[in-house]
Design an enzyme around this catalytic site. Sequence first.
Site, PDB file in Angstrom:
ATOM      1  N   LYS A  71       0.763  24.885 -17.962  1.00 58.76           N
ATOM      2  CA  LYS A  71       1.620  24.599 -19.115  1.00 58.76           C
ATOM      3  C   LYS A  71       2.949  25.333 -19.025  1.00 58.76           C
ATOM      4  O   LYS A  71       2.991  26.514 -18.669  1.00 58.76           O
ATOM      5  CB  LYS A  71       0.927  25.038 -20.410  1.00 58.76           C
ATOM      6  CG  LYS A  71      -0.230  24.147 -20.849  1.00 58.76           C
ATOM      7  CD  LYS A  71      -0.722  24.593 -22.207  1.00 58.76           C
ATOM      8  CE  LYS A  71      -2.106  24.056 -22.550  1.00 58.76           C
ATOM      9  NZ  LYS A  71      -2.131  22.620 -22.795  1.00 58.76           N
ATOM     10  N   GLY A 107      -6.988  24.119 -30.349  1.00 56.04           N
ATOM     11  CA  GLY A 107      -7.661  25.375 -30.659  1.00 56.04           C
ATOM     12  C   GLY A 107      -8.396  25.390 -31.981  1.00 56.04           C
ATOM     13  O   GLY A 107      -8.787  26.441 -32.466  1.00 56.04           O
ATOM     14  N   GLY A 122      -8.707  19.339 -30.056  1.00 53.96           N
ATOM     15  CA  GLY A 122      -9.808  19.367 -31.025  1.00 53.96           C
ATOM     16  C   GLY A 122     -11.141  18.862 -30.512  1.00 53.96           C
ATOM     17  O   GLY A 122     -12.123  18.844 -31.249  1.00 53.96           O
ATOM     18  N   SER A 135     -10.300  24.700 -25.692  1.00 51.04           N
ATOM     19  CA  SER A 135     -11.177  25.810 -26.006  1.00 51.04           C
ATOM     20  C   SER A 135     -12.650  25.379 -26.011  1.00 51.04           C
ATOM     21  O   SER A 135     -13.540  26.216 -25.910  1.00 51.04           O
ATOM     22  CB  SER A 135     -10.808  26.360 -27.382  1.00 51.04           C
ATOM     23  OG  SER A 135      -9.400  26.368 -27.535  1.00 51.04           O
TER      24      SER A 135
END
Lengths: 198, 296
Positions: free
Chosen positions: B83, B155, B216, B238
């Site tokens: 990123k 996240g 998500g 995550s």
Amino acid sequence: MNQRKLRVGVLALQGAVREHLKALEKCGVEAVAVKSNDQLELVDGLIIPGGESTTIRRLLDTSGMVANLIRFAQAGKPVFGTCAGLILMAKTLVSGETHNLGLMNIKVQRNSFGRQVDSFETELDIKGVTGSFNAVFIRAPHIVEVGDGVEVLSKYDDRIVMVREKHLLGCSFHPELTDDNSITEYFISMIKESQAAS
Amino acid sequence: MNERKVGTDKVKRGMAEMQKGGVIMDVVNAEQARIAEAAGAVAVMALERVPSDIRKAGGVARMADPRIIEEVMAAVSIPVMAKARIGHISEARVLEAMGVDYIDESEVLTPADDEFHLLKSDYTVPFVCGCRDLGEAARRIGEGAAMLRTKGEPGTGNIVEAVRHMRKVNSQIRKICSMSIDELMVEAKNLGAPYEILLEIKNLGRLPVVNFAAGGVATPADAALMMELGADGVFVGSGIFKSENPEKFARAIVQATTHYQDYKLIAEISKGIGTPMHGIEMSGLAESDRMQERGI
């Protein structure tokens, strides 16, 4: 005599499935996305598309398709692997990684042209297909060695990038990313040959 | 030998086409990268922290330490993404020079430029960018993005924003496809989208680049849901390494993405894989903590 339309499968576990299906439809055959052994039974030939070979290999394992795919090829049904598909069809890999299918008598090196920033397109001369094919190489493998019975159809920069062994076809690049369907047509003619022979 | 053309649209977009139907996983070190590869990830995103930890840490989030990226690149044979901050030309050029396979110009990091994105057509390395609607999608393609993803809300482990963004983009594409061409210029004005890109979308009947789900995804069923809604593949940030059993979780998400309509299989692989990451409800998230509002 077989009157129905030829039915060609594209292994649809991961990768550039849609493009191959579209190319097949343009060539006038019935195109089938193959995700299971049941669907594999229905097709006259199979394309293993570009994608990530490690991912497709893992999904072949979890789907229990390895033995069936090997039997499919051993029964004389044509199989065509592009890029990741070529890697999956090779008998050996330079890295020594374990492989699942080992259909073709070739040795293949993965990512042999470098990383993505080195990925490229160029024009290729392909024996028996066309004098100029717009070939897209993406983190592409190449064929390091060929065994008996394997015919080299194309080379680039002294590296073998397309081969045929009887009813099996493999290439390093991605014919599915271009609008030129001549390689797909060539594979369909291989399926017709195999049907005429059996 | 014929000329070798690098960094063309076909080569950059084609790379993303090869990732279709796959899962791209966030990793912070070589060990996680190897777990992701063994589980069947199509690529890994090398980061210093996963998004939920970036949220917790606060402050300014930047490009990862090149040492981490190098370590991940050496550990796996699948593509490695990294990123860069929105508009940070130098971070992007550094990542390109390191040979990463794809750059995510990402709202997960703190934007370096609050007005302009990178001119991504200028680079040999391909870029992926986030979008919440067709205007954002078309602007990013216009700047040269070779791949898109929903922004979702990174996240959070909450799929609701990714669902909203995927549905929005796809319904706007359907609208474009049903419009007559003489209505397209005004639609371009309303969306803030380049006319030529909308015309291309209309002619193709879809986006000219792949569009993954991101922001998500926390369970195998979440991944399947996004595929059902038309995603070309899935990013899991995550969700994997914040779950109780990352290895099992990673394998299950890979399988659910491929066989997204095989509900019996998804039930089977979801059994006993442990607790997913702890999620955040959107109403509990302050306006200023919403990453999706960055870089629009």
